[in-house]
Design a protein around this motif. Structure first.
Motif, PDB file in Angstrom:
ATOM      1  N   SER A  84       7.582   5.324   7.474  1.00  0.00           N
ATOM      2  CA  SER A  84       8.535   4.493   8.214  1.00  0.00           C
ATOM      3  C   SER A  84       9.889   4.432   7.513  1.00  0.00           C
ATOM      4  O   SER A  84      10.941   4.552   8.153  1.00  0.00           O
ATOM      5  CB  SER A  84       7.977   3.083   8.411  1.00  0.00           C
ATOM      6  OG  SER A  84       6.851   3.127   9.254  1.00  0.00           O
ATOM      7  N   GLY A  85       9.882   4.258   6.212  1.00  0.00           N
ATOM      8  CA  GLY A  85      11.131   4.277   5.454  1.00  0.00           C
ATOM      9  C   GLY A  85      11.825   5.627   5.556  1.00  0.00           C
ATOM     10  O   GLY A  85      13.050   5.708   5.656  1.00  0.00           O
ATOM     11  N   GLY A 139       6.627  -2.603   9.985  1.00  0.00           N
ATOM     12  CA  GLY A 139       6.423  -1.382   9.211  1.00  0.00           C
ATOM     13  C   GLY A 139       5.889  -0.185   9.977  1.00  0.00           C
ATOM     14  O   GLY A 139       5.854   0.911   9.427  1.00  0.00           O
ATOM     15  N   SER A 140       5.482  -0.350  11.212  1.00  0.00           N
ATOM     16  CA  SER A 140       4.925   0.800  11.935  1.00  0.00           C
ATOM     17  C   SER A 140       6.029   1.763  12.340  1.00  0.00           C
ATOM     18  O   SER A 140       7.156   1.356  12.638  1.00  0.00           O
ATOM     19  CB  SER A 140       4.143   0.347  13.175  1.00  0.00           C
ATOM     20  OG  SER A 140       5.018   0.074  14.246  1.00  0.00           O
ATOM     21  N   ARG A 141       5.704   3.057  12.367  1.00  0.00           N
ATOM     22  CA  ARG A 141       6.695   4.075  12.750  1.00  0.00           C
ATOM     23  C   ARG A 141       7.216   3.838  14.163  1.00  0.00           C
ATOM     24  O   ARG A 141       8.403   4.010  14.419  1.00  0.00           O
ATOM     25  CB  ARG A 141       6.089   5.480  12.645  1.00  0.00           C
ATOM     26  CG  ARG A 141       6.113   6.027  11.241  1.00  0.00           C
ATOM     27  CD  ARG A 141       5.568   7.450  11.180  1.00  0.00           C
ATOM     28  NE  ARG A 141       6.329   8.418  11.943  1.00  0.00           N
ATOM     29  CZ  ARG A 141       7.408   9.059  11.496  1.00  0.00           C
ATOM     30  NH1 ARG A 141       7.869   8.818  10.296  1.00  0.00           N
ATOM     31  NH2 ARG A 141       8.033   9.948  12.257  1.00  0.00           N
ATOM     32  N   ASN A 142       6.326   3.461  15.081  1.00  0.00           N
ATOM     33  CA  ASN A 142       6.768   3.220  16.458  1.00  0.00           C
ATOM     34  C   ASN A 142       7.755   2.061  16.524  1.00  0.00           C
ATOM     35  O   ASN A 142       8.753   2.133  17.240  1.00  0.00           O
ATOM     36  CB  ASN A 142       5.573   2.958  17.374  1.00  0.00           C
ATOM     37  CG  ASN A 142       4.781   4.209  17.658  1.00  0.00           C
ATOM     38  OD1 ASN A 142       5.258   5.323  17.461  1.00  0.00           O
ATOM     39  ND2 ASN A 142       3.551   4.040  18.113  1.00  0.00           N
ATOM     40  N   ALA A 143       7.480   0.998  15.779  1.00  0.00           N
ATOM     41  CA  ALA A 143       8.390  -0.148  15.762  1.00  0.00           C
ATOM     42  C   ALA A 143       9.729   0.230  15.129  1.00  0.00           C
ATOM     43  O   ALA A 143      10.792  -0.170  15.612  1.00  0.00           O
ATOM     44  CB  ALA A 143       7.756  -1.311  15.015  1.00  0.00           C
ATOM     45  N   VAL A 144       9.680   1.004  14.061  1.00  0.00           N
ATOM     46  CA  VAL A 144      10.903   1.454  13.398  1.00  0.00           C
ATOM     47  C   VAL A 144      11.731   2.314  14.352  1.00  0.00           C
ATOM     48  O   VAL A 144      12.940   2.112  14.489  1.00  0.00           O
ATOM     49  CB  VAL A 144      10.569   2.212  12.093  1.00  0.00           C
ATOM     50  CG1 VAL A 144      11.744   3.053  11.614  1.00  0.00           C
ATOM     51  CG2 VAL A 144      10.128   1.237  11.015  1.00  0.00           C
ATOM     52  N   ARG A 145      11.090   3.256  15.012  1.00  0.00           N
ATOM     53  CA  ARG A 145      11.816   4.133  15.945  1.00  0.00           C
ATOM     54  C   ARG A 145      12.459   3.306  17.059  1.00  0.00           C
ATOM     55  O   ARG A 145      13.626   3.476  17.386  1.00  0.00           O
ATOM     56  CB  ARG A 145      10.890   5.196  16.538  1.00  0.00           C
ATOM     57  CG  ARG A 145      11.644   6.165  17.454  1.00  0.00           C
ATOM     58  CD  ARG A 145      10.777   7.314  17.944  1.00  0.00           C
ATOM     59  NE  ARG A 145      10.231   8.127  16.890  1.00  0.00           N
ATOM     60  CZ  ARG A 145      10.893   9.047  16.204  1.00  0.00           C
ATOM     61  NH1 ARG A 145      12.173   9.252  16.449  1.00  0.00           N
ATOM     62  NH2 ARG A 145      10.294   9.759  15.281  1.00  0.00           N
ATOM     63  N   LEU A 146      11.697   2.374  17.618  1.00  0.00           N
ATOM     64  CA  LEU A 146      12.207   1.518  18.681  1.00  0.00           C
ATOM     65  C   LEU A 146      13.429   0.725  18.205  1.00  0.00           C
ATOM     66  O   LEU A 146      14.479   0.726  18.838  1.00  0.00           O
ATOM     67  CB  LEU A 146      11.111   0.562  19.164  1.00  0.00           C
ATOM     68  CG  LEU A 146      11.539  -0.493  20.181  1.00  0.00           C
ATOM     69  CD1 LEU A 146      11.780   0.163  21.530  1.00  0.00           C
ATOM     70  CD2 LEU A 146      10.477  -1.568  20.291  1.00  0.00           C
ATOM     71  N   GLY A 185       8.486  -3.604   7.209  1.00  0.00           N
ATOM     72  CA  GLY A 185       7.254  -4.142   6.648  1.00  0.00           C
ATOM     73  C   GLY A 185       7.328  -5.643   6.453  1.00  0.00           C
ATOM     74  O   GLY A 185       8.403  -6.226   6.345  1.00  0.00           O
ATOM     75  N   GLY A 186       6.156  -6.275   6.461  1.00  0.00           N
ATOM     76  CA  GLY A 186       6.060  -7.693   6.141  1.00  0.00           C
ATOM     77  C   GLY A 186       6.519  -8.657   7.197  1.00  0.00           C
ATOM     78  O   GLY A 186       6.829  -9.805   6.900  1.00  0.00           O
ATOM     79  N   THR A 187       6.577  -8.225   8.467  1.00  0.00           N
ATOM     80  CA  THR A 187       7.082  -9.109   9.517  1.00  0.00           C
ATOM     81  C   THR A 187       5.977  -9.710  10.385  1.00  0.00           C
ATOM     82  O   THR A 187       6.281 -10.428  11.332  1.00  0.00           O
ATOM     83  CB  THR A 187       8.071  -8.368  10.444  1.00  0.00           C
ATOM     84  OG1 THR A 187       7.385  -7.303  11.087  1.00  0.00           O
ATOM     85  CG2 THR A 187       9.266  -7.852   9.664  1.00  0.00           C
ATOM     86  N   GLY A 188       4.729  -9.426  10.068  1.00  0.00           N
ATOM     87  CA  GLY A 188       3.625  -9.979  10.851  1.00  0.00           C
ATOM     88  C   GLY A 188       3.268 -11.383  10.380  1.00  0.00           C
ATOM     89  O   GLY A 188       4.051 -12.058   9.713  1.00  0.00           O
ATOM     90  N   THR A 232       0.794  -1.232   0.000  1.00  0.00           N
ATOM     91  CA  THR A 232       0.000   0.000   0.000  1.00  0.00           C
ATOM     92  C   THR A 232       0.827   1.282   0.000  1.00  0.00           C
ATOM     93  O   THR A 232       0.313   2.329  -0.376  1.00  0.00           O
ATOM     94  CB  THR A 232      -0.933   0.033   1.227  1.00  0.00           C
ATOM     95  OG1 THR A 232      -0.148  -0.062   2.418  1.00  0.00           O
ATOM     96  CG2 THR A 232      -1.936  -1.116   1.188  1.00  0.00           C
ATOM     97  N   ARG A 233       2.063   1.231   0.429  1.00  0.00           N
ATOM     98  CA  ARG A 233       2.858   2.461   0.526  1.00  0.00           C
ATOM     99  C   ARG A 233       3.583   2.782  -0.769  1.00  0.00           C
ATOM    100  O   ARG A 233       3.914   1.897  -1.558  1.00  0.00           O
ATOM    101  CB  ARG A 233       3.893   2.333   1.647  1.00  0.00           C
ATOM    102  CG  ARG A 233       3.247   2.253   2.996  1.00  0.00           C
ATOM    103  CD  ARG A 233       4.258   2.216   4.088  1.00  0.00           C
ATOM    104  NE  ARG A 233       3.563   1.953   5.362  1.00  0.00           N
ATOM    105  CZ  ARG A 233       4.151   1.614   6.464  1.00  0.00           C
ATOM    106  NH1 ARG A 233       5.451   1.477   6.489  1.00  0.00           N
ATOM    107  NH2 ARG A 233       3.455   1.404   7.555  1.00  0.00           N
ATOM    108  N   THR A 234       3.840   4.058  -0.931  1.00  0.00           N
ATOM    109  CA  THR A 234       4.655   4.558  -2.036  1.00  0.00           C
ATOM    110  C   THR A 234       5.796   5.365  -1.411  1.00  0.00           C
ATOM    111  O   THR A 234       5.802   5.601  -0.195  1.00  0.00           O
ATOM    112  CB  THR A 234       3.836   5.493  -2.952  1.00  0.00           C
ATOM    113  OG1 THR A 234       3.463   6.658  -2.196  1.00  0.00           O
ATOM    114  CG2 THR A 234       2.580   4.795  -3.477  1.00  0.00           C
ATOM    115  N   THR A 235       6.727   5.824  -2.224  1.00  0.00           N
ATOM    116  CA  THR A 235       7.810   6.638  -1.678  1.00  0.00           C
ATOM    117  C   THR A 235       7.260   7.910  -1.032  1.00  0.00           C
ATOM    118  O   THR A 235       7.853   8.425  -0.095  1.00  0.00           O
ATOM    119  CB  THR A 235       8.853   6.987  -2.754  1.00  0.00           C
ATOM    120  OG1 THR A 235       8.191   7.605  -3.854  1.00  0.00           O
ATOM    121  CG2 THR A 235       9.596   5.747  -3.220  1.00  0.00           C
ATOM    122  N   GLU A 236       6.121   8.391  -1.505  1.00  0.00           N
ATOM    123  CA  GLU A 236       5.516   9.601  -0.939  1.00  0.00           C
ATOM    124  C   GLU A 236       4.816   9.334   0.388  1.00  0.00           C
ATOM    125  O   GLU A 236       4.722  10.217   1.229  1.00  0.00           O
ATOM    126  CB  GLU A 236       4.515  10.217  -1.924  1.00  0.00           C
ATOM    127  CG  GLU A 236       5.132  10.775  -3.189  1.00  0.00           C
ATOM    128  CD  GLU A 236       5.478   9.705  -4.218  1.00  0.00           C
ATOM    129  OE1 GLU A 236       4.849   8.622  -4.218  1.00  0.00           O
ATOM    130  OE2 GLU A 236       6.422   9.941  -5.001  1.00  0.00           O
TER     131      GLU A 236
END
Length: 165
Positions: A32-33, A141-148, A80-83, A24-28
């Protein structure tokens, strides 16, 4: 406060690739990326590659194979894709490609996640290891998970781990 038993005193710049796997995500819309890139830049590391691709096993494997051959990449950070949903296939691809695993990464990530989100942390299949002599970290892929993952685990150890390789 995070303790480092062997602090890295050098200002070594790790060259990284950032790969978002999402249907669902694009570069825009890939916040999280973008966060991964912002945190790497703030830590004075270099991003030599960034891409958003569908969570499709053949595409992920092809992308990692290409990145694994590049001399200008030392670490690959995926999100992303880790669930466990049917379309969450990133873990399955990454886990099969790793020649060495860093089990502590996933274990500690889930422990830290548990402290923030409770028992839902068991659904995370965050994983890290070595592929083609490069570090690979795969985060949710969540921002909170990425930040952590970035602030508590990846950034404090990335220089040390790259130097070990």
């Amino acid at each position: 406060m995070t303790q480092q038993p062997h602090p890295d005193t050098s200002n070594y710049m790790v060259t990284c690739a950032v790969l978002t796997t999402s249907d669902t995500r694009t570069t825009e819309t890939d916040t999280s990326g973008q966060l991964i890139q912002d945190l790497l830049n703030a830590a004075q590391h270099r991003i030599n590659y960034y891409q958003v691709i569908p969570d499709e096993p053949t595409l992920i494997q092809s992308e990692l194979s290409t990145l694994g051959q590049r001399d200008d990449i030392e670490a690959i950070i995926l999100n992303g894709g880790t669930g466990i949903a049917k379309r969450d296939t990133t873990y399955d691809v990454v886990e099969k490609l790793l020649t060495k695993t860093l089990p502590g990464f996933g274990e500690i990530f889930r422990y830290l996640s548990y402290q923030e989100i409770g028992s839902r942390a068991i659904a995370s299949r965050a994983v890290a290891g070595v592929y083609h002599n490069k570090l690979i970290f795969s985060l949710p892929g969540s921002r909170n998970a990425v930040r952590l993952g970035m602030e508590k685990l990846i950034l404090p150890e990335i220089i040390h781990l790259v130097k070990q390789l």
